[in-house]
Write a protein that holds these residues in place. Structure first.
Motif, PDB file in Angstrom:
ATOM      1  N   UNK A 237       0.801  -1.208   0.000  1.00 43.22           N
ATOM      2  CA  UNK A 237       0.000   0.000   0.000  1.00 43.22           C
ATOM      3  C   UNK A 237       0.839   1.266   0.000  1.00 43.22           C
ATOM      4  N   UNK A 238       1.929   1.278   0.753  1.00 40.89           N
ATOM      5  CA  UNK A 238       2.753   2.486   0.795  1.00 40.89           C
ATOM      6  C   UNK A 238       3.344   2.785  -0.561  1.00 40.89           C
ATOM      7  N   UNK A 239       3.812   1.746  -1.249  1.00 36.88           N
ATOM      8  CA  UNK A 239       4.389   1.957  -2.574  1.00 36.88           C
ATOM      9  C   UNK A 239       3.335   2.398  -3.563  1.00 36.88           C
ATOM     10  N   UNK A 240       2.131   1.775  -3.468  1.00 33.95           N
ATOM     11  CA  UNK A 240       1.023   2.170  -4.336  1.00 33.95           C
ATOM     12  C   UNK A 240       0.692   3.641  -4.115  1.00 33.95           C
ATOM     13  N   UNK A 241       0.608   4.068  -2.835  1.00 35.77           N
ATOM     14  CA  UNK A 241       0.300   5.464  -2.553  1.00 35.77           C
ATOM     15  C   UNK A 241       1.345   6.409  -3.101  1.00 35.77           C
ATOM     16  N   UNK A 242       2.613   6.050  -2.968  1.00 36.42           N
ATOM     17  CA  UNK A 242       3.697   6.889  -3.498  1.00 36.42           C
ATOM     18  C   UNK A 242       3.622   6.971  -5.007  1.00 36.42           C
ATOM     19  N   UNK A 243       3.370   5.835  -5.638  1.00 39.82           N
ATOM     20  CA  UNK A 243       3.252   5.844  -7.089  1.00 39.82           C
ATOM     21  C   UNK A 243       2.094   6.724  -7.536  1.00 39.82           C
ATOM     22  N   UNK A 244       0.994   6.670  -6.787  1.00 42.95           N
ATOM     23  CA  UNK A 244      -0.178   7.462  -7.174  1.00 42.95           C
ATOM     24  C   UNK A 244       0.129   8.959  -7.089  1.00 42.95           C
ATOM     25  N   UNK A 245       0.842   9.359  -6.058  1.00 41.79           N
ATOM     26  CA  UNK A 245       1.211  10.770  -5.941  1.00 41.79           C
ATOM     27  C   UNK A 245       2.049  11.203  -7.134  1.00 41.79           C
ATOM     28  N   UNK A 246       2.980  10.349  -7.556  1.00 41.45           N
ATOM     29  CA  UNK A 246       3.843  10.690  -8.688  1.00 41.45           C
ATOM     30  C   UNK A 246       3.051  10.767  -9.984  1.00 41.45           C
ATOM     31  N   UNK A 247       2.078   9.859 -10.152  1.00 38.88           N
ATOM     32  CA  UNK A 247       1.252   9.898 -11.360  1.00 38.88           C
ATOM     33  C   UNK A 247       0.399  11.165 -11.373  1.00 38.88           C
ATOM     34  N   UNK A 248      -0.153  11.543 -10.225  1.00 44.18           N
ATOM     35  CA  UNK A 248      -0.921  12.777 -10.132  1.00 44.18           C
ATOM     36  C   UNK A 248      -0.035  13.971 -10.479  1.00 44.18           C
ATOM     37  N   UNK A 249       1.201  13.961  -9.989  1.00 43.13           N
ATOM     38  CA  UNK A 249       2.136  15.049 -10.302  1.00 43.13           C
ATOM     39  C   UNK A 249       2.396  15.120 -11.800  1.00 43.13           C
ATOM     40  N   UNK A 250       2.543  13.966 -12.434  1.00 42.60           N
ATOM     41  CA  UNK A 250       2.787  13.942 -13.878  1.00 42.60           C
ATOM     42  C   UNK A 250       1.588  14.506 -14.640  1.00 42.60           C
ATOM     43  N   UNK A 251       0.373  14.154 -14.227  1.00 40.00           N
ATOM     44  CA  UNK A 251      -0.812  14.687 -14.897  1.00 40.00           C
ATOM     45  C   UNK A 251      -0.873  16.199 -14.734  1.00 40.00           C
TER      46      UNK A 251
END
Length: 259
Positions: A13-27
């Motif tokens: 879950x922690x890695x998923x959450x971190x990845x999601x933040x990065x994807x949001x930043x990219x968008x």
């Protein structure tokens, strides 16, 4: 739609959450006009509460802001860090004087690019001091390696023979950017062989119609392996490819002064 969890195990879950933040930043980076919460949730295929938490984390860091209409944009702190990092990069600092000379000499755009997998990334760009029409390329932007002058030049060093070129070409589809783009392995073998022999590469409206360029290697960190490539990219109606090819000795000389 962007994959919110690329190559991430479901249970972490922690890695998923971190990845999601990065994807949001990219968008956010792809939407300079801003984006609403609902639209962002659709873009990253995640629930709105989850995306809202990611945006809140970015806002706390100064990497995102919310305007008066409730839309989210990249924050000034993120832009400050990005530009500070870019301006401090040794290759960018060292290459810029040559790009300025080339842009001033030819009245066209000069680029410095490096190879990243099957694409080139533009590390630096200098537009001509005057002229009503300029190229839309951006620092940090990408293009396919096989259709650009800088890409073909760097591929010629990376792929030393026809067998290596053929293997590389089979690893994935090659986009035909214009009717002149070379996408067959046989064509690329011949093209890269010519680049190795001549020490330069050309783009004859192969990446973008109406734009041609010549590219030469840059040896900033090694005497034998290019750290990247410099190109002079021109509007074909204004500066034909033949004029750029004739000026290659001068372009080589300007770039060699960087050593």
């Amino acid at each position: 739609m962007i994959d919110p969890n690329p190559e991430t195990p479901r249970g972490e879950d922690r890695l998923v959450g971190s990845d999601r933040v990065l994807v949001v930043l990219r968008v956010l980076a792809e939407r300079p006009e801003g984006i609403g919460l609902e639209e962002m949730a659709k873009a990253v295929d995640s629930p709105k509460p989850t995306v809202h938490r990611a945006l809140a984390a970015l806002r706390r860091a100064g990497f995102a802001v919310q305007d008066g209409r409730g839309r989210y944009l990249l924050g000034d702190e993120f832009l400050r860090l990005a530009f500070t990092h870019h301006e401090a990069r040794p290759d960018h600092v060292r290459i810029r004087p040559a790009l300025e000379r080339l842009a001033g000499r030819f009245g066209e755009t000069a680029h410095y690019a490096v190879l990243d997998g099957r694409e080139v990334v533009y590390r630096a760009k200098v537009d001509p001091p005057s002229g009503p029409v300029r190229l839309t390329s951006t620092v940090g932007g990408r293009n396919p390696a096989h259709s650009t002058g800088v890409g073909k030049l760097l591929l010629a060093w990376t792929l030393p023979d026809d067998a290596a070129v053929a293997t590389w070409a089979r690893q994935g589809p090659l986009e035909r950017r214009t009717p002149r783009t070379k996408v067959a392995a046989e064509e690329l073998c011949a093209e890269l062989a010519a680049v190795r022999e001549q020490g330069c590469a050309v783009d004859d409206q192969e990446n973008e119609e109406g734009v041609n360029c010549v590219a030469v290697p840059v040896f900033l960190t090694s005497a034998t392996t290019p750290s990247g490539a410099v190109s002079v990219s021109a509007l074909a109606y204004r500066t034909p490819l033949s004029s750029l090819v004739e000026a290659l000795p001068e372009i080589h000389a300007i770039v060699k002064e960087l050593r």
